[in-house]
Design a protein around this motif. Structure first.
Motif, PDB file in Angstrom:
ATOM      1  N   SER A 293       0.819  -1.205   0.000  1.00  0.00           N
ATOM      2  CA  SER A 293       0.000   0.000   0.000  1.00  0.00           C
ATOM      3  C   SER A 293       0.857   1.260   0.000  1.00  0.00           C
ATOM      4  CB  SER A 293      -0.924  -0.003   1.220  1.00  0.00           C
ATOM      5  OG  SER A 293      -1.718   1.142   1.219  1.00  0.00           O
ATOM      6  N   SER A 294       1.911   1.268   0.805  1.00  0.00           N
ATOM      7  CA  SER A 294       2.784   2.448   0.851  1.00  0.00           C
ATOM      8  C   SER A 294       3.579   2.604  -0.444  1.00  0.00           C
ATOM      9  CB  SER A 294       3.720   2.392   2.054  1.00  0.00           C
ATOM     10  OG  SER A 294       4.586   1.290   1.948  1.00  0.00           O
ATOM     11  N   ILE A 295       4.033   1.494  -1.012  1.00  0.00           N
ATOM     12  CA  ILE A 295       4.751   1.549  -2.297  1.00  0.00           C
ATOM     13  C   ILE A 295       3.818   2.070  -3.391  1.00  0.00           C
ATOM     14  CG2 ILE A 295       5.837   0.160  -4.110  1.00  0.00           C
ATOM     15  CD1 ILE A 295       6.847  -1.706  -1.856  1.00  0.00           C
ATOM     16  N   LEU A 296       2.597   1.566  -3.378  1.00  0.00           N
ATOM     17  CA  LEU A 296       1.614   1.989  -4.374  1.00  0.00           C
ATOM     18  C   LEU A 296       1.268   3.468  -4.208  1.00  0.00           C
ATOM     19  CD1 LEU A 296      -0.109   0.970  -6.722  1.00  0.00           C
ATOM     20  CD2 LEU A 296      -1.874   0.392  -5.059  1.00  0.00           C
ATOM     21  N   ASP A 297       1.106   3.929  -2.965  1.00  0.00           N
ATOM     22  CA  ASP A 297       0.832   5.347  -2.713  1.00  0.00           C
ATOM     23  C   ASP A 297       1.948   6.227  -3.277  1.00  0.00           C
ATOM     24  OD1 ASP A 297      -1.534   4.803  -1.398  1.00  0.00           O
ATOM     25  OD2 ASP A 297      -0.617   4.834   0.606  1.00  0.00           O
ATOM     26  N   GLU A 298       3.169   5.810  -3.045  1.00  0.00           N
ATOM     27  CA  GLU A 298       4.328   6.551  -3.535  1.00  0.00           C
ATOM     28  C   GLU A 298       4.356   6.568  -5.065  1.00  0.00           C
ATOM     29  OE1 GLU A 298       9.109   5.701  -3.775  1.00  0.00           O
ATOM     30  OE2 GLU A 298       8.016   4.997  -1.998  1.00  0.00           O
TER      31      GLU A 298
ATOM     32  N   VAL B 175       3.948   9.916  -7.524  1.00  0.00           N
ATOM     33  CA  VAL B 175       5.027  10.339  -8.416  1.00  0.00           C
ATOM     34  C   VAL B 175       4.587  10.335  -9.875  1.00  0.00           C
ATOM     35  CG1 VAL B 175       7.326   9.724  -9.258  1.00  0.00           C
ATOM     36  CG2 VAL B 175       6.832   9.632  -6.822  1.00  0.00           C
ATOM     37  N   THR B 176       3.871   9.290 -10.286  1.00  0.00           N
ATOM     38  CA  THR B 176       3.533   9.161 -11.709  1.00  0.00           C
ATOM     39  C   THR B 176       2.228   9.831 -12.094  1.00  0.00           C
ATOM     40  OG1 THR B 176       2.405   7.063 -11.320  1.00  0.00           O
ATOM     41  CG2 THR B 176       4.745   6.966 -11.931  1.00  0.00           C
ATOM     42  N   GLY B 177       1.305   9.975 -11.136  1.00  0.00           N
ATOM     43  CA  GLY B 177       0.003  10.542 -11.457  1.00  0.00           C
ATOM     44  C   GLY B 177      -0.955   9.533 -12.059  1.00  0.00           C
ATOM     45  N   PHE B 178      -0.589   8.258 -12.029  1.00  0.00           N
ATOM     46  CA  PHE B 178      -1.459   7.208 -12.551  1.00  0.00           C
ATOM     47  C   PHE B 178      -2.649   7.001 -11.623  1.00  0.00           C
ATOM     48  CE2 PHE B 178       2.326   4.851 -14.650  1.00  0.00           C
ATOM     49  CZ  PHE B 178       2.205   5.647 -15.778  1.00  0.00           C
ATOM     50  N   HIS B 179      -3.716   6.448 -12.174  1.00  0.00           N
ATOM     51  CA  HIS B 179      -4.829   6.000 -11.357  1.00  0.00           C
ATOM     52  C   HIS B 179      -4.354   4.790 -10.565  1.00  0.00           C
ATOM     53  CE1 HIS B 179      -8.715   4.162 -10.394  1.00  0.00           C
ATOM     54  NE2 HIS B 179      -9.189   5.388 -10.465  1.00  0.00           N
ATOM     55  N   ARG B 180      -4.888   4.618  -9.378  1.00  0.00           N
ATOM     56  CA  ARG B 180      -4.404   3.569  -8.479  1.00  0.00           C
ATOM     57  C   ARG B 180      -4.527   2.170  -9.077  1.00  0.00           C
ATOM     58  NH1 ARG B 180      -2.908   3.837  -3.260  1.00  0.00           N
ATOM     59  NH2 ARG B 180      -3.126   1.971  -2.002  1.00  0.00           N
ATOM     60  N   LYS B 181      -5.646   1.880  -9.732  1.00  0.00           N
ATOM     61  CA  LYS B 181      -5.850   0.542 -10.303  1.00  0.00           C
ATOM     62  C   LYS B 181      -4.856   0.288 -11.450  1.00  0.00           C
ATOM     63  CE  LYS B 181      -8.144  -3.284 -10.542  1.00  0.00           C
ATOM     64  NZ  LYS B 181      -8.167  -4.232  -9.444  1.00  0.00           N
ATOM     65  N   TYR B 182      -4.617   1.307 -12.274  1.00  0.00           N
ATOM     66  CA  TYR B 182      -3.658   1.159 -13.367  1.00  0.00           C
ATOM     67  C   TYR B 182      -2.245   0.956 -12.812  1.00  0.00           C
ATOM     68  CZ  TYR B 182      -0.892   2.173 -17.500  1.00  0.00           C
ATOM     69  OH  TYR B 182       0.014   2.102 -18.523  1.00  0.00           O
TER      70      TYR B 182
END
Length: 128
Positions: free
Chosen positions: A26-31, A35-42
């Motif tokens: 979860s923390s890696i995904l949040d980061e 940084v990238t501005g991607f949607h969370r699911k993508y």
């Protein structure tokens, strides 16, 4: 951040993301999302699937449908019709335009008048 930087970041985080536990993921995904501005699911798909291609978001450039004179005329016609919906306004534009010009409430060049009338499709039905 350009495409190459996002790809290298995804490659760098992918191994760490796949091997970590849920809280760490979860923390890696949040980061990664921040940084990238991607949607969370993508972003999840990019980090889980090694074959996932990182596609940059496209900016859509719409072409202008009306020039400024036609736009202003359509606004005046919309106000004169008490802001009825576009579907009904489209049907009465020729009548409303003739009426406003006949009562000297609206003066248009012939070219602008033709473009306003051309904005009205021939394939509409007027029920009386």
């Amino acid at each position: 951040m350009d495409r190459n930087q996002r790809t290298s970041l995804a490659i760098a985080l992918r191994q760490r993301y796949q091997e970590s536990r849920k809280a760490e993921k979860s923390s890696i995904l949040d980061e990664f999302v921040a940084v990238t501005g991607f949607h969370r699911k993508y972003a999840t798909r990019v980090l889980l699937d090694p074959a996932a291609e990182i596609v940059p978001a496209r900016s859509v450039a719409y072409k202008k449908v009306y020039d400024e004179a036609v736009k202003e005329t359509l606004i005046v016609l919309g106000k004169a019709s008490d802001r009825i919906c576009g579907k009904r306004l489209k049907a009465i534009i020729p009548v409303l335009l003739a009426s406003l010009e006949g009562h000297n409430r609206l003066k248009l060049d012939a070219e602008v008048r033709e473009r306003v009338l051309a904005s009205v499709s021939v394939s509409h039905y007027v029920f009386m």
